[in-house]
Scaffold this motif. Sequence first.
Motif, PDB file in Angstrom:
ATOM      1  N   THR A 155      23.060 -52.734  97.967  1.00 27.42           N
ATOM      2  CA  THR A 155      22.747 -51.303  97.937  1.00 27.42           C
ATOM      3  C   THR A 155      21.441 -51.016  98.681  1.00 27.42           C
ATOM      4  OG1 THR A 155      21.571 -51.487  95.811  1.00 27.42           O
ATOM      5  CG2 THR A 155      23.923 -50.992  95.734  1.00 27.42           C
ATOM      6  N   SER A 192      22.650 -45.719  93.414  1.00 28.39           N
ATOM      7  CA  SER A 192      23.863 -45.222  94.071  1.00 28.39           C
ATOM      8  C   SER A 192      23.848 -43.705  94.225  1.00 28.39           C
ATOM      9  CB  SER A 192      25.097 -45.643  93.260  1.00 28.39           C
ATOM     10  OG  SER A 192      25.164 -47.039  93.145  1.00 28.39           O
ATOM     11  N   ALA A 248      27.163 -46.121  97.964  1.00 32.20           N
ATOM     12  CA  ALA A 248      27.064 -45.530  96.633  1.00 32.20           C
ATOM     13  C   ALA A 248      28.213 -45.997  95.745  1.00 32.20           C
ATOM     14  CB  ALA A 248      27.060 -44.005  96.741  1.00 32.20           C
TER      15      ALA A 248
END
Length: 403
Positions: A230, A294, A379
């Motif tokens: 991420t 996210s 995300a």
Amino acid sequence: MVGLLRHHVFRRLYGAHVIHLLGNEFTFIAVLGLLKELSGSGLSFAAGTVFRFLPYVVASFFAGPLLEKWEKRRVMVVCNLLRGILVSLFFWITDAAYLWAVYAVLMMVNVCSAFFNPSMQVVIVQSVEPQSRLSANSLITGTNALMMFIGQGIAAYLVYAFSFRFNFLLDAGCYFLSLLFLLRLPAIQTPHADAKTRGFFGRLLEGFRYVKTNAPIRKVLVLQMMERVTGSYYVLLMFFILEERHQPLYLFGLLDIPLGIGGVLAGLLVSKWAELLHPRRIDALLAGALWVISISVWLMFHSGHAAIWMATTFFLAIASFSLGILSVTRLQRLADPAFLARVFSVREMVCMGAYSLSCLAIGWGTEWLKSAAIADGIAGFGIVAGVIWMLLRTKAAAFDGKN
């Protein structure tokens, strides 16, 4: 946390860390300027990240067994001396024909980092009492963020007022200055398993077997790998702001200010409250951190306003830095001291490997898709990663309950 600075080993290590971190922020934004000047494509930004971390991953594969034999102070001194020399070379690269040289220098700098970072972790564990390690990690992580805040603010001004190239020389000076602190550290050796009977490859394989057979350590490493995937949003953000939005370089640097403030706040919050929470509550917070990351990434790339970019960066920083502090502290507690250097080398290898592959995928994706579409994928991955972590911890808790 202030009491940690009374410990002379930690204080000197911390001082060296602060100085070279400040220099790192000067070089980070300057490398972006150099890549933009010489190429400017989204793939070049991603390649710059890959060439930073791929050699880091490869070097980390070998670093653990070697570091067990080497004296840690000497390793850190040599690494910072070499990094100071190498970053100064960026100043002289002015022609697009030498773009390869930028990548080559990035590779060599990060090979040095692959040996420096596990050495620093070993010194922290050996010099700080177990009950103070969460505070030590919080202090270092908060300082990382503070230096990001201060360094990027100064670097952005220097880029705006002068030229990004002078930042390289400032970074080199910071590395050389940090040597004054590192040279005052005592010699630091590490206890290691079967030192007399096992050679390099024996210790290398033994370290991987130790991680493979230790389920709690494996799960923490999986968590950190998912967070690093991420975290690859940052490469996408470079392309989004500089190429899609055609904003100046110093604006991208200014976004590190809320990132730094959020990191400092994370360090303060974790050091104050984490020890009071039950481990299952902390596991839930770690999953929540992935979900906050996210949501922040999605909002960031679906807005055209700088104020939204800064706000989402702030909340993302709190979540990401908190996850980092808690997971590193847990790893320090779980690892056998005899395997500590090898465990953290494996950690650097798998986490930076995941980050590098994610950045490469993002760089390739920018050639075909808009940033917002790629951000949707990041995300979505983060949401699923949080669910996976909770399932892993629930399964582990159920197993512990039966036994």
